[in-house]
Write a protein that holds these residues in place. Structure first.
Motif, PDB file in Angstrom:
ATOM      1  N   ILE A   1       0.846  -1.200   0.000  1.00  0.00           N
ATOM      2  CA  ILE A   1       0.000   0.000   0.000  1.00  0.00           C
ATOM      3  C   ILE A   1       0.875   1.242   0.000  1.00  0.00           C
ATOM      4  CG2 ILE A   1      -1.689   1.318   1.342  1.00  0.00           C
ATOM      5  CD1 ILE A   1      -2.731  -1.511   2.320  1.00  0.00           C
ATOM      6  N   LEU A   2       1.913   1.249   0.825  1.00  0.00           N
ATOM      7  CA  LEU A   2       2.841   2.384   0.874  1.00  0.00           C
ATOM      8  C   LEU A   2       3.448   2.652  -0.503  1.00  0.00           C
ATOM      9  CD1 LEU A   2       4.505   4.503   2.456  1.00  0.00           C
ATOM     10  CD2 LEU A   2       6.156   2.685   2.928  1.00  0.00           C
ATOM     11  N   GLY A   3       3.865   1.615  -1.196  1.00  0.00           N
ATOM     12  CA  GLY A   3       4.430   1.773  -2.535  1.00  0.00           C
ATOM     13  C   GLY A   3       3.443   2.382  -3.507  1.00  0.00           C
ATOM     14  N   ARG A   4       2.208   1.928  -3.465  1.00  0.00           N
ATOM     15  CA  ARG A   4       1.182   2.463  -4.367  1.00  0.00           C
ATOM     16  C   ARG A   4       0.858   3.915  -4.039  1.00  0.00           C
ATOM     17  NH1 ARG A   4      -0.465  -2.951  -3.601  1.00  0.00           N
ATOM     18  NH2 ARG A   4      -0.261  -4.078  -5.571  1.00  0.00           N
ATOM     19  N   VAL A   5       0.785   4.231  -2.742  1.00  0.00           N
ATOM     20  CA  VAL A   5       0.500   5.604  -2.324  1.00  0.00           C
ATOM     21  C   VAL A   5       1.643   6.521  -2.749  1.00  0.00           C
ATOM     22  CG1 VAL A   5       0.198   7.107  -0.314  1.00  0.00           C
ATOM     23  CG2 VAL A   5      -1.063   4.956  -0.468  1.00  0.00           C
ATOM     24  N   ARG A   6       2.884   6.072  -2.600  1.00  0.00           N
ATOM     25  CA  ARG A   6       4.032   6.887  -3.016  1.00  0.00           C
ATOM     26  C   ARG A   6       4.042   7.112  -4.522  1.00  0.00           C
ATOM     27  NH1 ARG A   6       8.781   4.631   1.044  1.00  0.00           N
ATOM     28  NH2 ARG A   6       8.231   6.032   2.764  1.00  0.00           N
ATOM     29  N   ARG A   7       3.616   6.106  -5.293  1.00  0.00           N
ATOM     30  CA  ARG A   7       3.539   6.296  -6.754  1.00  0.00           C
ATOM     31  C   ARG A   7       2.481   7.333  -7.105  1.00  0.00           C
ATOM     32  NH1 ARG A   7       4.944   0.951  -6.547  1.00  0.00           N
ATOM     33  NH2 ARG A   7       2.858   0.046  -6.691  1.00  0.00           N
ATOM     34  N   THR A   8       1.448   7.437  -6.278  1.00  0.00           N
ATOM     35  CA  THR A   8       0.377   8.399  -6.515  1.00  0.00           C
ATOM     36  C   THR A   8       0.733   9.791  -6.012  1.00  0.00           C
ATOM     37  OG1 THR A   8      -1.279   6.654  -6.330  1.00  0.00           O
ATOM     38  CG2 THR A   8      -2.055   8.912  -6.064  1.00  0.00           C
ATOM     39  N   LEU A   9       1.260   9.868  -4.786  1.00  0.00           N
ATOM     40  CA  LEU A   9       1.466  11.167  -4.124  1.00  0.00           C
ATOM     41  C   LEU A   9       2.910  11.637  -4.072  1.00  0.00           C
ATOM     42  CD1 LEU A   9      -0.830  10.786  -0.976  1.00  0.00           C
ATOM     43  CD2 LEU A   9      -1.370  11.842  -3.176  1.00  0.00           C
ATOM     44  N   GLY A  10       3.841  10.761  -4.325  1.00  0.00           N
ATOM     45  CA  GLY A  10       5.250  11.121  -4.107  1.00  0.00           C
ATOM     46  C   GLY A  10       5.627  10.765  -2.678  1.00  0.00           C
ATOM     47  N   ALA A  11       6.316  11.674  -2.019  1.00  0.00           N
ATOM     48  CA  ALA A  11       6.815  11.406  -0.670  1.00  0.00           C
ATOM     49  C   ALA A  11       5.681  11.329   0.340  1.00  0.00           C
ATOM     50  CB  ALA A  11       7.807  12.481  -0.254  1.00  0.00           C
ATOM     51  N   VAL A  12       5.614  10.216   1.033  1.00  0.00           N
ATOM     52  CA  VAL A  12       4.699  10.040   2.161  1.00  0.00           C
ATOM     53  C   VAL A  12       5.385   9.049   3.101  1.00  0.00           C
ATOM     54  CG1 VAL A  12       3.355   8.206   1.061  1.00  0.00           C
ATOM     55  CG2 VAL A  12       2.317   9.566   2.855  1.00  0.00           C
ATOM     56  N   SER A  13       5.311   9.321   4.383  1.00  0.00           N
ATOM     57  CA  SER A  13       6.032   8.479   5.339  1.00  0.00           C
ATOM     58  C   SER A  13       5.296   7.174   5.607  1.00  0.00           C
ATOM     59  CB  SER A  13       6.244   9.226   6.653  1.00  0.00           C
ATOM     60  OG  SER A  13       5.021   9.328   7.364  1.00  0.00           O
ATOM     61  N   HIS A  14       6.071   6.203   6.034  1.00  0.00           N
ATOM     62  CA  HIS A  14       5.528   4.919   6.440  1.00  0.00           C
ATOM     63  C   HIS A  14       4.528   5.135   7.579  1.00  0.00           C
ATOM     64  CE1 HIS A  14       6.757   0.580   5.830  1.00  0.00           C
ATOM     65  NE2 HIS A  14       5.791   0.484   6.715  1.00  0.00           N
ATOM     66  N   GLN A  15       4.893   5.991   8.529  1.00  0.00           N
ATOM     67  CA  GLN A  15       4.017   6.260   9.677  1.00  0.00           C
ATOM     68  C   GLN A  15       2.695   6.880   9.238  1.00  0.00           C
ATOM     69  OE1 GLN A  15       4.670   5.235  12.892  1.00  0.00           O
ATOM     70  NE2 GLN A  15       2.484   5.698  13.075  1.00  0.00           N
ATOM     71  N   ALA A  16       2.740   7.748   8.241  1.00  0.00           N
ATOM     72  CA  ALA A  16       1.505   8.370   7.753  1.00  0.00           C
ATOM     73  C   ALA A  16       0.557   7.307   7.197  1.00  0.00           C
ATOM     74  CB  ALA A  16       1.815   9.423   6.699  1.00  0.00           C
ATOM     75  N   VAL A  17       1.094   6.347   6.468  1.00  0.00           N
ATOM     76  CA  VAL A  17       0.253   5.279   5.907  1.00  0.00           C
ATOM     77  C   VAL A  17      -0.291   4.395   7.030  1.00  0.00           C
ATOM     78  CG1 VAL A  17       0.259   3.209   4.441  1.00  0.00           C
ATOM     79  CG2 VAL A  17       1.306   5.331   3.625  1.00  0.00           C
ATOM     80  N   TYR A  18       0.553   4.073   8.013  1.00  0.00           N
ATOM     81  CA  TYR A  18       0.064   3.315   9.178  1.00  0.00           C
ATOM     82  C   TYR A  18      -1.081   4.055   9.866  1.00  0.00           C
ATOM     83  CZ  TYR A  18       3.518  -0.453   9.564  1.00  0.00           C
ATOM     84  OH  TYR A  18       4.263  -1.580   9.362  1.00  0.00           O
ATOM     85  N   ASP A  19      -0.901   5.357  10.065  1.00  0.00           N
ATOM     86  CA  ASP A  19      -1.943   6.157  10.729  1.00  0.00           C
ATOM     87  C   ASP A  19      -3.239   6.166   9.926  1.00  0.00           C
ATOM     88  OD1 ASP A  19      -0.113   6.689  12.736  1.00  0.00           O
ATOM     89  OD2 ASP A  19       0.340   8.723  12.029  1.00  0.00           O
ATOM     90  N   VAL A  20      -3.132   6.299   8.612  1.00  0.00           N
ATOM     91  CA  VAL A  20      -4.327   6.297   7.758  1.00  0.00           C
ATOM     92  C   VAL A  20      -5.005   4.929   7.808  1.00  0.00           C
ATOM     93  CG1 VAL A  20      -5.142   6.428   5.366  1.00  0.00           C
ATOM     94  CG2 VAL A  20      -3.550   8.153   6.237  1.00  0.00           C
ATOM     95  N   LEU A  21      -4.229   3.859   7.717  1.00  0.00           N
ATOM     96  CA  LEU A  21      -4.814   2.518   7.785  1.00  0.00           C
ATOM     97  C   LEU A  21      -5.546   2.311   9.112  1.00  0.00           C
ATOM     98  CD1 LEU A  21      -1.920   0.445   6.186  1.00  0.00           C
ATOM     99  CD2 LEU A  21      -4.208   0.772   5.225  1.00  0.00           C
ATOM    100  N   ARG A  22      -4.953   2.772  10.186  1.00  0.00           N
ATOM    101  CA  ARG A  22      -5.585   2.643  11.512  1.00  0.00           C
ATOM    102  C   ARG A  22      -6.894   3.441  11.554  1.00  0.00           C
ATOM    103  NH1 ARG A  22      -1.218   3.825  14.795  1.00  0.00           N
ATOM    104  NH2 ARG A  22      -0.618   3.335  13.740  1.00  0.00           N
ATOM    105  N   ALA A  23      -6.876   4.673  11.055  1.00  0.00           N
ATOM    106  CA  ALA A  23      -8.072   5.523  11.066  1.00  0.00           C
ATOM    107  C   ALA A  23      -9.176   4.940  10.182  1.00  0.00           C
ATOM    108  CB  ALA A  23      -7.729   6.937  10.614  1.00  0.00           C
ATOM    109  N   LEU A  24      -8.812   4.463   9.001  1.00  0.00           N
ATOM    110  CA  LEU A  24      -9.807   3.898   8.088  1.00  0.00           C
ATOM    111  C   LEU A  24     -10.405   2.612   8.641  1.00  0.00           C
ATOM    112  CD1 LEU A  24      -8.065   4.491   4.631  1.00  0.00           C
ATOM    113  CD2 LEU A  24      -9.836   5.881   5.730  1.00  0.00           C
ATOM    114  N   THR A  25      -9.580   1.811   9.318  1.00  0.00           N
ATOM    115  CA  THR A  25     -10.067   0.579   9.943  1.00  0.00           C
ATOM    116  C   THR A  25     -11.014   0.912  11.085  1.00  0.00           C
ATOM    117  OG1 THR A  25      -8.032  -0.598   9.333  1.00  0.00           O
ATOM    118  CG2 THR A  25      -9.380  -1.572  11.076  1.00  0.00           C
ATOM    119  N   ALA A  26     -10.619   1.857  11.932  1.00  0.00           N
ATOM    120  CA  ALA A  26     -11.466   2.256  13.068  1.00  0.00           C
ATOM    121  C   ALA A  26     -12.803   2.820  12.592  1.00  0.00           C
ATOM    122  CB  ALA A  26     -10.736   3.283  13.927  1.00  0.00           C
ATOM    123  N   ALA A  27     -12.795   3.500  11.451  1.00  0.00           N
ATOM    124  CA  ALA A  27     -14.018   4.091  10.908  1.00  0.00           C
ATOM    125  C   ALA A  27     -14.877   3.069  10.158  1.00  0.00           C
ATOM    126  CB  ALA A  27     -13.666   5.247   9.970  1.00  0.00           C
TER     127      ALA A  27
END
Length: 143
Positions: free
Chosen positions: A40-66
């Protein structure tokens, strides 16, 4: 196929702020169900460019909780994510190549299985993972 506006609507309906990383993660998980965090991190980076591993973890956690995505973790595997939520479906996992495939609920509506003793719990979900060999691996093993 979902679009960016569909993902934005999903985020808003879950009372989450619409951000580029959240939209990109939803799109990545929707387009590639059962992906792990690194994929997922690789795909997001191909879409957005630079994004941290922690940012993707945080988004996955938020989306799962929601409740917008579901986290599964078959034994011996890293966590995987999918957008098919709310239907209590199950999974087939290949013992050889680790391919994961959705399979509908065993019997009827959630939780679709009756525990021999619910110990007073109010059951609403059952997690079932079927293990075996996918068609390709089975063909290689038993030509």
């Amino acid at each position: 196929m979902s679009t960016t506006s569909d993902y934005e609507r999903m985020l808003r309906s879950a009372a989450l702020r619409v951000t580029a990383p959240r939209v990109a993660v939803l799109a990545a998980v929707h387009d590639h169900p059962h992906s792990d965090t690194d994929s997922i991190l690789g795909r997001v980076r191909r879409t957005l460019g630079a994004v941290s591993h922690q940012a993707v973890y945080d988004v996955l956690r938020a989306l799962t909780a929601a409740g917008l995505i579901r986290r599964i973790q078959p034994m011996g595997s890293v966590a995987r994510y999918e957008t098919r939520v709310g239907d209590n479906h199950h999974h087939l996992v290949c013992r050889s190549c680790a391919a994961i495939v959705d399979v509908d609920c065993s019997v009827g509506a959630a939780p679709c299985l009756t525990a021999s003793n619910d110990n007073g719990f109010v059951l609403d979900e059952a997690e079932v993972i079927y293990w075996g060999l996918c068609p390709e691996c089975a063909q290689q093993t038993h030509p």
